[in-house]
Design an enzyme around this catalytic site. Structure first.
Site, PDB file in Angstrom:
ATOM      1  N   LYS A  39      -2.643 -38.302 -20.358  1.00 49.41           N
ATOM      2  CA  LYS A  39      -1.316 -38.602 -20.917  1.00 49.41           C
ATOM      3  C   LYS A  39      -0.234 -38.039 -20.016  1.00 49.41           C
ATOM      4  O   LYS A  39      -0.445 -37.089 -19.250  1.00 49.41           O
ATOM      5  CB  LYS A  39      -1.161 -38.039 -22.339  1.00 49.41           C
ATOM      6  CG  LYS A  39      -1.352 -36.519 -22.492  1.00 49.41           C
ATOM      7  CD  LYS A  39      -0.173 -35.664 -22.141  1.00 49.41           C
ATOM      8  CE  LYS A  39      -0.484 -34.177 -22.175  1.00 49.41           C
ATOM      9  NZ  LYS A  39       0.576 -33.310 -21.689  1.00 49.41           N
ATOM     10  N   VAL A  80      -7.994 -31.414 -13.464  1.00 53.67           N
ATOM     11  CA  VAL A  80      -8.414 -30.321 -14.347  1.00 53.67           C
ATOM     12  C   VAL A  80      -7.271 -29.299 -14.459  1.00 53.67           C
ATOM     13  O   VAL A  80      -6.678 -28.913 -13.447  1.00 53.67           O
ATOM     14  CB  VAL A  80      -9.696 -29.650 -13.783  1.00 53.67           C
ATOM     15  CG1 VAL A  80     -10.075 -28.432 -14.611  1.00 53.67           C
ATOM     16  CG2 VAL A  80     -10.838 -30.663 -13.756  1.00 53.67           C
ATOM     17  N   MET A 110      -2.276 -32.817 -17.955  1.00 55.41           N
ATOM     18  CA  MET A 110      -2.440 -34.230 -18.303  1.00 55.41           C
ATOM     19  C   MET A 110      -3.475 -34.438 -19.407  1.00 55.41           C
ATOM     20  O   MET A 110      -3.940 -35.555 -19.637  1.00 55.41           O
ATOM     21  CB  MET A 110      -2.804 -35.042 -17.061  1.00 55.41           C
ATOM     22  CG  MET A 110      -1.708 -34.980 -16.004  1.00 55.41           C
ATOM     23  SD  MET A 110      -1.944 -36.170 -14.681  1.00 55.41           S
ATOM     24  CE  MET A 110      -1.515 -37.704 -15.520  1.00 55.41           C
ATOM     25  N   SER A 135      -8.608 -32.597 -23.517  1.00 63.37           N
ATOM     26  CA  SER A 135      -8.453 -33.337 -24.775  1.00 63.37           C
ATOM     27  C   SER A 135      -9.084 -34.720 -24.666  1.00 63.37           C
ATOM     28  O   SER A 135      -9.679 -35.216 -25.626  1.00 63.37           O
ATOM     29  CB  SER A 135      -6.975 -33.483 -25.129  1.00 63.37           C
ATOM     30  OG  SER A 135      -6.409 -32.216 -25.370  1.00 63.37           O
ATOM     31  N   ASP A 176      -3.580 -32.304 -28.239  1.00 61.38           N
ATOM     32  CA  ASP A 176      -3.458 -33.624 -27.609  1.00 61.38           C
ATOM     33  C   ASP A 176      -4.645 -34.534 -27.897  1.00 61.38           C
ATOM     34  O   ASP A 176      -4.662 -35.688 -27.458  1.00 61.38           O
ATOM     35  CB  ASP A 176      -3.318 -33.468 -26.082  1.00 61.38           C
ATOM     36  CG  ASP A 176      -2.062 -32.712 -25.687  1.00 61.38           C
ATOM     37  OD1 ASP A 176      -1.057 -32.795 -26.417  1.00 61.38           O
ATOM     38  OD2 ASP A 176      -2.091 -32.033 -24.646  1.00 61.38           O
TER      39      ASP A 176
HETATM   40  O1  C5P Z   1      -3.706 -27.235 -28.803  1.00 55.07           O
HETATM   41  P1  C5P Z   1      -4.104 -26.778 -27.448  1.00 55.07           P
HETATM   42  O2  C5P Z   1      -5.415 -26.088 -27.430  1.00 55.07           O
HETATM   43  O3  C5P Z   1      -4.025 -27.842 -26.418  1.00 55.07           O
HETATM   44  O4  C5P Z   1      -3.020 -25.718 -27.041  1.00 55.07           O
HETATM   45  C1  C5P Z   1      -3.213 -24.831 -25.973  1.00 55.07           C
HETATM   46  C2  C5P Z   1      -2.210 -23.718 -26.108  1.00 55.07           C
HETATM   47  O5  C5P Z   1      -0.893 -24.244 -25.902  1.00 55.07           O
HETATM   48  C3  C5P Z   1      -2.156 -23.070 -27.467  1.00 55.07           C
HETATM   49  O6  C5P Z   1      -3.094 -22.038 -27.548  1.00 55.07           O
HETATM   50  C4  C5P Z   1      -0.733 -22.548 -27.522  1.00 55.07           C
HETATM   51  O7  C5P Z   1      -0.615 -21.354 -26.787  1.00 55.07           O
HETATM   52  C5  C5P Z   1       0.031 -23.618 -26.764  1.00 55.07           C
HETATM   53  N1  C5P Z   1       0.629 -24.615 -27.676  1.00 55.07           N
HETATM   54  C6  C5P Z   1       1.723 -24.275 -28.442  1.00 55.07           C
HETATM   55  N2  C5P Z   1       2.280 -25.198 -29.288  1.00 55.07           N
HETATM   56  C7  C5P Z   1       1.794 -26.446 -29.350  1.00 55.07           C
HETATM   57  C8  C5P Z   1       0.682 -26.839 -28.562  1.00 55.07           C
HETATM   58  C9  C5P Z   1       0.127 -25.881 -27.728  1.00 55.07           C
HETATM   59  O8  C5P Z   1       2.201 -23.145 -28.386  1.00 55.07           O
HETATM   60  N3  C5P Z   1       2.365 -27.326 -30.190  1.00 55.07           N
END
Ligand code: C5P
Length: 330
Positions: free
Chosen positions: A39, A126, A130, A134, A167
């Site tokens: 994305k 990686v 992007m 996810s 994501d």
């Molecule tokens: O959801 P995901 O594992 O991709 O998020 C990785 C990190 O990005 C989370 O641990 C958080 O620190 C940050 N994050 C956030 N707010 C979001 C999405 C991600 O703070 N809405």
């Protein structure tokens, strides 16, 4: 994907999705391959930090034609994974792999043994901002659901996916969509036309939590302005009009300043793309990939070649958008 007769009723809350109907052996196959997209965020407006540690987002996602593939093969024992492709050495093959976690989560919810071999082929940078991890989780959810004959619809998979990463629901959904909450509450948006992107890949990755933490450090006062639905209007209007030049003007990423603080060299990459005539230039998500919007495919070919010649990035990739979400390809 059509709703299978044994799919979970939409009204049920997520924790009740454990399947009570035995898996039908007639529905199962030996191996399933699923392709899932990367994305780019056309808008990434980051609001306040929430009590759960995540940030409130208003984002507009677009799925692009850089993809990962996951093949799930029936295998006795546990969930195992191998990873190939560019940057594969930086992808954890075990417990921390999002595809492995996706397979385990799905099996636990379905109350079946998580016996599957996952082969992950990386085409998405990686740790590049992007959503490659996810994409792998989304692909694994679809592949294992098919492999195990669970016949779950996309809404159920998206609810599971949201537990794995913000994501993941979008990697299942694809197209162009508005994301709110942690990013996973999706609404379709009207997007006319095709968009042509050039991505400048950097050496090494940037950890997403670290970029959000740097944003928190940069912000002295809580942000509440220009983060809600209004923040998305310029991007949504450009998409409705199918106007890449207008879109290029209004691309917004609140994670760009913290990403630039952590990787100051990215400023040169962005400047180079702008000087070479990109319609818009932004760090992609939490970076360090930089995304450049081109006028059309011919312009993207020119821009990619010129950017590659400047030495401001490790390599470049071209992609078109929007593309589909995770789908079975074999
Ligand atoms: O959801 P995901 O594992 O991709 O998020 C990785 C990190 O990005 C989370 O641990 C958080 O620190 C940050 N994050 C956030 N707010 C979001 C999405 C991600 O703070 N809405």
């Amino acid at each position: 994907m059509a709703c299978h007769p044994r799919s979970i009723a939409r009204a049920r809350p997520p924790r009740e999705i454990a399947l009570t109907v035995p898996v039908d052996a007639a529905d199962t196959v030996d191996a399933v391959t699923v392709r899932a997209p990367a994305k780019v965020n056309l808008l990434l407006a980051v609001g306040d930090r929430r009590p759960d540690g995540y940030h409130e987002l208003t984002t507009v996602y677009q799925a692009v034609s850089l993809t990962d593939e996951v093949t799930a093969t029936a295998a006795p024992g546990e969930v195992t994974a191998t990873v190939s492709g560019e940057g594969a050495g930086d992808v954890p093959p075990g417990e921390d792999n999002l595809a492995v976690r996706a397979a385990r989560l799905l099996a636990a919810e379905a109350r079946i043994d998580a016996a599957v071999r996952l082969v992950i082929r990386k085409g998405i940078p990686v740790a590049g901002g992007m959503a490659g991890g996810s994409a792998d989780a989304a692909a694994a959810l679809v592949a294992c659901s098919e492999l195990w004959g669970l016949g779950l619809d996309r809404e159920v998979l998206a609810r599971l996916g949201a537990q794995l990463g913000s994501d993941v629901p979008f990697a299942l959904h694809g197209g162009t969509a508005l994301g709110t909450g942690r990013g996973g509450q999706l609404t379709d948006v009207l997007a006319r036309g095709d968009y042509h992107w050039v991505f400048a890949l950097a050496d090494g990755g940037l950890p997403t939590p670290g970029v959000y933490a740097e944003l928190d450090r940069l912000r002295s006062t809580p942000e509440d302005a220009s983060v809600g639905y209004d923040a998305a209007q310029p991007v949504l209007a450009a998409l409705r009009a199918g106007d890449p030049a207008a879109l290029g003007q209004v691309l917004r990423n609140d994670l760009e300043p913290p990403a630039l603080r952590l990787r100051p060299g990215l400023r040169r990459t962005l400047d180079a793309g702008r000087e070479l005539g990109a319609l818009g230039a932004r760090v992609s998500g939490s970076g360090p990939t930089c995304a450049f919007l081109a006028r059309d495919e011919t312009d993207a070919i020119r821009l990619a070649a010129a950017l590659a010649g400047t030495g401001v990035c490790r390599t470049v990739r071209r992609a078109h958008a929007p593309t589909t979400g995770a789908r079975v390809v074999g």
